[in-house]
Design an enzyme around this catalytic site. Sequence first.
Site, PDB file in Angstrom:
ATOM      1  CE  LYS A 186      -2.257   3.308   2.722  1.00 51.47           C
ATOM      2  NZ  LYS A 186      -3.222   2.940   3.717  1.00 51.47           N
TER       3      LYS A 186
ATOM      4  NE  ARG B 160      -5.689   0.930   6.033  1.00 47.32           N
ATOM      5  CZ  ARG B 160      -4.985   1.607   6.950  1.00 47.32           C
ATOM      6  NH1 ARG B 160      -5.466   2.685   7.534  1.00 47.32           N
ATOM      7  NH2 ARG B 160      -3.785   1.164   7.297  1.00 47.32           N
TER       8      ARG B 160
ATOM      9  CG  MET C  88      -8.556   6.505  15.937  1.00 50.69           C
ATOM     10  SD  MET C  88      -8.277   4.721  16.072  1.00 50.69           S
ATOM     11  CE  MET C  88      -8.336   4.257  14.336  1.00 50.69           C
ATOM     12  N   GLY C  89      -4.462   8.817  15.567  1.00 54.61           N
ATOM     13  CA  GLY C  89      -3.666   9.743  14.773  1.00 54.61           C
ATOM     14  C   GLY C  89      -2.167   9.479  14.748  1.00 54.61           C
TER      15      GLY C  89
ATOM     16  CG  ASP D   6       0.396   8.239  10.939  1.00 56.17           C
ATOM     17  OD1 ASP D   6       1.004   9.196  11.446  1.00 56.17           O
ATOM     18  OD2 ASP D   6      -0.257   8.338   9.892  1.00 56.17           O
TER      19      ASP D   6
ATOM     20  CE  LYS E   7       1.910  12.469  12.348  1.00 57.96           C
ATOM     21  NZ  LYS E   7       0.835  12.126  11.403  1.00 57.96           N
TER      22      LYS E   7
END
Lengths: 312, 312
Positions: free
Chosen positions: A75, A116, A222-223, A225, A229
């Site tokens: 991906k 997703r 969720m942020g 990555d 962060k």
Amino acid sequence: MGAGDRVVNAVRVLPEERSAELATPELAFGAARAALLAAAGGDATTFPVVVGHAHERANRFTVKSASTPEVAGVKVGTYWPGNADVPRHNSTILLLDGGTGRLAAVVEAGAANALRTAAADAVAVDALSREDSRTLAIFGAGHQALHECVAVARVRRLERIAVVARGGGEEFVSALRARGLPAELDTPESACASDVVVTATTARAPLFDARWLRPGAHVSSMGSDARGKQELPPELLATATLFCDLPEQSREIGEFQHAPADARVTALGHVLSGAAPGRRSPEEITAFDSSGLAVQDLHLALALLAADRGSG
Amino acid sequence: MGAGDRVVNAVRVLPEERSAELATPELAFGAARAALLAAAGGDATTFPVVVGHAHERANRFTVKSASTPEVAGVKVGTYWPGNADVPRHNSTILLLDGGTGRLAAVVEAGAANALRTAAADAVAVDALSREDSRTLAIFGAGHQALHECVAVARVRRLERIAVVARGGGEEFVSALRARGLPAELDTPESACASDVVVTATTARAPLFDARWLRPGAHVSSMGSDARGKQELPPELLATATLFCDLPEQSREIGEFQHAPADARVTALGHVLSGAAPGRRSPEEITAFDSSGLAVQDLHLALALLAADRGSG
């Protein structure tokens, strides 16, 4: 178009316009669940993530690859922050033919990608939050945050969504309300009294104080990555029960790069399969980190291709 | 085909059958030269290589990515050793739209890939070997070795090709002769008296003794593209003048992982641009290592797409 601009038998191409039509929260939820099970199952292999950039260094791309008994592929996710009239995030998924290694399918999944990511959150909230959770706090007011609210609302009967935004909060609340979701602006401290707290930001420092959470809360980050962060307070990571999509990746580039070295982190797939316990009491605080797995992308692509065949 | 199996305006797809038609040694040579210049020019960025595998671990894939001022993208190369009726190697190149990050083109380049690798060798032989080189030794008798001979024969007037093969040598010699190339089987020691020596094997130990080389020889190692692979004797790396496509990658996964730590290694692109000297005397032995760059793949894809438009 040149003579080569055609599709031959071997390669299926699912363009953005079509995958955006086919992608639904339901489809994404099923794909996320299957992927998280596969990722934890030991049969899936996830390879190192490459973070690249275009000549203009602010334009970034990540390359993630994985294989399972069912599928192998890559991906490529892109983030062009200066995009104005087109999405800043895009995504392309390549599936390899298991029998020959040759390219089998190309799936553009820019719009589907937000679903997703949100779907992994919904699977986590479904598995880990209290069944009687009725309130959601959302940190962030972007595109992704909106999909998170929609996805969580599918698995818990939400009576209130507390929105914490640094800007654009009013429009975001309106967008949620337009979808029938009971949103309102809130302060960080008040929002953290919610049953479920979801962070969907690009933060590099904790967004709230761990003491603001109530017993029994579930938190999804969720942020985070990439290295550097951070959305959650370290005190939370030291005391909550920790779950994630893939422990080694979460510790490398996800929120749990900030978790204590000796903290136990459980792959959510083990909870889904019954191999590991999830929440063990109504008072426990659970925290889930999504670092984003290539296996999720591969399963998403498989689901989109199947839906396309089904409707074609 | 499903409703999504169509090409929309945004993405160009060049399938294997078409790229194989368009790929010529000339096209590959031009693309390789441009790529080697770009790689050395400081404007290109090459990101780490990922080596993955399918569930069947023998089936491997590599993911390489890069960006230049012109283009950014990803190449997925696959090697399925058990393929019988279809090629064992395949290659897919994705180009990103520089303006938006969205997928711009998908180029299948399985057949073209062998030409691409051979073309880098031809550029190196053209730049580094003596102009009066007339004899070539080739170690290896596979698909890649054949393309190496064809590519080198374009840049030097070969009077003899000495073939060193562990098996299949007769058929290989016949295949070269069928292309008008003056090939014959030889022993390793005798072959090493050639003006140009090319290795195109999957060896993990040196293929010859450095003392067998003559003064003024040029050696190209084309097969070493992973940790543990080795084709050249360490004594050669300690004494020859060393060149490669990209020093950091060659030291990591190419032949020069076996070079002395303090050996000076020059990027071939600097020789092509005139920024660094190439061969400095007729007696000097030069050695080139090709580890295979994503920038080569991106330039190959650009050249194939341009050729397709030109003929479309």
